[in-house]
Each structure stands twice: as structure tokens, then as C-alpha cells.
Write an enzyme that holds these catalytic residues in place. Structure first.
Site, PDB file in Angstrom:
ATOM      1  N   ASP A 188      45.938 102.994  67.959  1.00  0.00           N
ATOM      2  CA  ASP A 188      46.762 102.920  68.898  1.00  0.00           C
ATOM      3  C   ASP A 188      46.433 102.081  70.117  1.00  0.00           C
ATOM      4  O   ASP A 188      47.152 101.141  70.385  1.00  0.00           O
ATOM      5  CB  ASP A 188      47.244 104.123  69.605  1.00  0.00           C
ATOM      6  CG  ASP A 188      48.467 104.227  70.517  1.00  0.00           C
ATOM      7  OD1 ASP A 188      49.421 103.294  70.174  1.00  0.00           O
ATOM      8  OD2 ASP A 188      48.404 105.216  71.068  1.00  0.00           O
ATOM      9  N   HIS A 213      54.457  98.558  68.059  1.00  0.00           N
ATOM     10  CA  HIS A 213      55.014  99.887  68.434  1.00  0.00           C
ATOM     11  C   HIS A 213      56.489  99.970  67.826  1.00  0.00           C
ATOM     12  O   HIS A 213      57.039 100.812  67.418  1.00  0.00           O
ATOM     13  CB  HIS A 213      55.127 100.025  69.935  1.00  0.00           C
ATOM     14  CG  HIS A 213      53.698 100.707  70.226  1.00  0.00           C
ATOM     15  ND1 HIS A 213      52.297  99.999  70.187  1.00  0.00           N
ATOM     16  CD2 HIS A 213      53.586 102.251  70.237  1.00  0.00           C
ATOM     17  CE1 HIS A 213      51.509 100.836  70.719  1.00  0.00           C
ATOM     18  NE2 HIS A 213      52.004 102.078  70.836  1.00  0.00           N
ATOM     19  N   HIS A 229      56.120 100.613  64.524  1.00  0.00           N
ATOM     20  CA  HIS A 229      55.764 102.143  64.182  1.00  0.00           C
ATOM     21  C   HIS A 229      56.920 102.919  64.144  1.00  0.00           C
ATOM     22  O   HIS A 229      57.170 103.852  63.574  1.00  0.00           O
ATOM     23  CB  HIS A 229      54.805 102.602  65.430  1.00  0.00           C
ATOM     24  CG  HIS A 229      54.895 104.042  65.693  1.00  0.00           C
ATOM     25  ND1 HIS A 229      55.755 104.672  66.614  1.00  0.00           N
ATOM     26  CD2 HIS A 229      53.984 104.984  65.383  1.00  0.00           C
ATOM     27  CE1 HIS A 229      55.763 105.958  66.468  1.00  0.00           C
ATOM     28  NE2 HIS A 229      54.767 106.304  65.760  1.00  0.00           N
ATOM     29  N   HIS A 250      50.435 109.041  65.091  1.00  0.00           N
ATOM     30  CA  HIS A 250      50.972 107.913  65.470  1.00  0.00           C
ATOM     31  C   HIS A 250      50.148 106.450  65.561  1.00  0.00           C
ATOM     32  O   HIS A 250      50.798 105.300  65.145  1.00  0.00           O
ATOM     33  CB  HIS A 250      50.990 108.088  67.275  1.00  0.00           C
ATOM     34  CG  HIS A 250      51.560 107.047  68.030  1.00  0.00           C
ATOM     35  ND1 HIS A 250      52.926 106.884  68.358  1.00  0.00           N
ATOM     36  CD2 HIS A 250      50.759 106.339  68.769  1.00  0.00           C
ATOM     37  CE1 HIS A 250      53.076 105.805  69.115  1.00  0.00           C
ATOM     38  NE2 HIS A 250      51.751 105.350  69.248  1.00  0.00           N
TER      39      HIS A 250
END
Length: 395
Positions: A179, A262, A265, A279
Site C-alpha cells: 500500500d 488504487h 485496486h 488491500h
């Protein structure tokens, strides 16, 4: 008629009221919460409560605070946030403490906002940069990304006990690195595009510098930190990585901006094939996809893929559960990743669905090629991911 001058968007940086990190600091939680509220509600799950209840209870006793635990429902949905807010109001609470992982913390923030009270983040893992931010990620009951929810302020307090982080499964720290590595990749793209950040303005030099600092610390310390956490040790490398994953990445993503990593994601959450990944693992697939979309130097991309593969992060669609997925599934991922409101449109060039589809397919080819060249094992399908461990450090 007088000419009007276009007003350039302001630069903005936002941050939590206080950040506290160190071995054993959970024992001081009450002292830090007391100035924020006198009737706290602690939102956590059963596992974390069992690990922390004695320490938190004693800490609150010394601070003269009552102890009220509330069990987290498991998924950070809008409905769960409303339920927790109702509990807080019924009990007369004036601060919510999110104790646990990113989903608990995001729900605590949402519930605090719903109830009109303050909130505190106490992450027990360093798996995301959610704890410091003034936003939550809201999911559907099925675990798919639904929306970002923004708040007028950041948490009043973020407190991280690094011994708790070191005691947690190493996979969580590795996911946090995935992340956090995206923070610089995305922030530099957003800066080039002069796009608006999650803080509601253009990036400040400070926000960009924090994003870059997080990146630099991780490249230097991630490997030894992972090795230490596998033995439940708190070393200077672990302290550095926890700060990079939590504080620096948190400030960097929020005040530096999000891009394609992201957004991809979010797209990956739209299909059930990827729900075995946490995540930061999905974000790493997104980071590689963004680097391909940007046509980053080949050597840079391959080095990133090798580094993250050695850490134990997924670097292929096979590991994400999409190795055998048909075109329709991949297009569902792409459709979600390129939705009009998605952050992929912060890149300094237009991105089409076909561009993202081809970049995603290239992730598989690239990941396999880098693994073969580096002498790493072939990527494994999802059923073996839970036993994946970091590989030896890069030369």
C-alpha cells in the site's frame, strides 16, 4: 467590463491531531484519549479484544475513563457505520476508538462522523495507511468497493504499538508495504497532472516529500523489517517501516493524491476472484499496472516487480486469482477501475478501458518474466497464497 482572473486551486495538506508510535504505547492509550473525550466507545473485533482488553482496561482505569467495547460487524459498510453510531449515541459516548485493522478504523471514523463525535485510530497492524486519514473506504455487503467517504477533519489521535504490529502475522506488514509503495508512484503522477488530491487541493511540497520519504524508507528497510517481524521482533527497521506504512504513506496519499494503483485496486474488488487478497496486495497489482500505463523505464518496472515479489506481494494476475479469468471478468475489473469518479483519471494523460485491460494482461507476462530471470518460484494460484513467505533479500 473588468477582466476576471482564474483562481488557481489552493495547495492543501491535512494531518491527524497527534501521532504516537512505539513499543508498549498501548498501555498509555487512556492518557492520550482523556483530553479528547470522557466517554469513549472502543470498536474492535473479538480477536483484537482478546489480545488488548487487559492492557486497554488498565490504561483507561488509570486515566479515569470507563471501558465500553463494541464488536465490529466485519465489513465497513454504510449500514455498519450507522449501527455503531447509534450505539455511541445511546451510550452517551463522545469519542470512538477504532482498535484493529483498517476496516475497523474506517468504520470508527464513519460512525464518529454520523454521531457527531470525535474519533481515534489505534491500528494493531501496519497493513494500510487508513489510520491517519480524513476519509473512509466504504464497501458493499459482498466486499466490493462502493465509495470514498470524506470528513471535515482527521483523527484526533493515531496511536501505534509496534510490539502489537510485530506480533501480528507478517503478511499484514508486507501488505502495508504494498500500500505504501504506491504512495510515491501515485503522488508523482498527480503532481505532474496538477490534479486535486484527497485533501481537496493541489499537492504541497511537503505532501510530495513525505510520499517520497515513505518510498525511500521502504526500499532501505522493508526486507530486514519483514525478517524481524517473522520473529516478532521490534527493531529500528520495523519502527521505520511502521512509520512509513502508517504516518508517511497516510499523509503522502491524502495530501499527495491517488492515481491508477488504487483505482485498479478498486476494480479488483469488483470480482470475487480477488477477495482472498488484502488491500495492499491488490494495490501492488495496481502499482505495476500504473507503471506499465505510464511507460516507466523498463529497468524501473522490473526492479519494482522483483522487489515486491521477494517481499511476498503478488505481482501476477495468477496470484490475484485471475490467471485463468476470461475476458468478461477482466473487463468487469477495468470497468470499475475506470469509472468516471475513479482516481485513475488523475494521471497526466487520458486512459481508456482498453489501455487498462492491456496493461493488466501485461502484468501477468511481466511478473512471470521477472520471476524467471530472478530465479524466483513461479506464481501460485490463490489456494497457496496464505502460506506465502518472503524470499531472500535482493543483492
Amino acid at each position: 467590463m473588468a477582466e476576471t482572473t482564474a483562481i488557481r486551486a489552493p495547495r492543501s495538506l491535512i494531518a491527524p491531531g497527534r501521532y504516537v508510535q512505539g513499543r508498549g504505547v498501548l498501555a498509555e492509550l487512556g492518557r492520550y484519549v482523556a483530553p479528547i473525550g470522557s466517554m469513549p466507545l472502543i470498536l474492535t473485533d473479538a480477536v483484537v479484544k482478546e489480545l488488548t482488553e487487559a492492557t486497554v482496561t488498565e490504561s483507561f482505569r488509570r486515566a479515569g475513563l470507563p471501558v465500553r467495547f463494541e464488536k465490529f460487524g466485519g465489513i465497513p459498510t454504510a449500514a455498519e457505520a450507522r449501527r455503531v453510531a447509534d450505539v455511541a449515541v445511546e451510550r452517551g459516548c463522545d469519542v470512538i476508538v477504532g482498535l484493529g485493522g483498517g476496516t475497523v478504523i474506517d468504520t470508527a471514523k464513519a460512525a464518529g462522523d454520523n454521531a457527531g463525535i470525535r474519533w481515534v485510530s489505534v491500528p494493531t497492524v501496519a497493513s494500510t495507511d487508513a489510520p491517519t486519514s480524513a476519509l473512509s473506504v466504504v464497501y458493499t455487503e459482498e466486499g466490493a468497493f462502493e465509495s470514498y467517504r470524506f470528513y471535515a477533519r482527521n483523527p484526533d489521535l493515531v496511536l501505534v504499538d509496534t510490539q502489537l504490529v510485530a506480533n501480528a502475522p507478517v503478511r499484514f506488514l508486507v501488505a502495508g508495504v504494498g500500500d505504501a509503495l504506491a504512495t510515491w508512484i501515485e503522488a508523482r503522477a498527480v503532481q505532474r497532472a496538477s490534479a486535486t488530491t484527497m485533501a481537496g487541493g493541489l499537492a504541497t511540497h511537503a505532501g510530495i516529500a513525505l510520499a517520497r520519504l515513505s518510498w525511500d524508507i521502504l526500499w532501505e528497510n522493508a526486507m530486514p523489517a519483514v525478517e524481524a517481524v517473522r520473529q516478532n521482533l521490534v527493531t529500528p527497521a520495523v519502527e521505520a517501516v511502521v512509520e512509513a506504512n502508517t504516518l508517511l504513506s497516510g499523509l503522502g496519499f491524502e495530501s499527495g493524491g491517488l492515481g491508477a494503483a488504487h483505482a485498479v485496486h478498486d476494480g479488483l474488488t469488483a470480482v470475487p476472484h480477488t477477495h482472498h487478497l488484502v488491500h495492499g496486495e491488490k494495490v501492488n497489482i495496481g502499482s505495476i499496472t500504473q507503471l506499465i500505463l505510464e511507460a516507466a523505464p523498463t529497468a524501473e518496472i522490473r526492479r519494482f516487480v522483483e522487489f515486491t515479489a521477494r517481499l511476498g506481494l503478488p505481482t501476477t494476475l495468477t496470484e490475484a486469482g485471475l490467471g485463468d479469468a476470461d475476458e468478461e471478468v477482466l473487463r468487469a475489473v477495468v470497468a470499475a477501475a475506470t469509472a468516471p469518479e475513479e482516481t485513475i483519471h488523475n494521471l497526466p494523460f487520458p486512459v481508456s478501458a482498453d489501455d487498462v485491460l492491456d496493461a493488466l494482461k501485461a502484468v501477468e507476462v511481466l511478473g512471470r518474466s521477472v520471476r524467471a530471470e530472478a530465479g524466483l518460484p513461479e506464481p501460485q494460484a490463490p489456494e497457496s497464497l496464505r502460506t506465502r513467505v518472503p524470499t531472500a533479500r535482493m543483492a
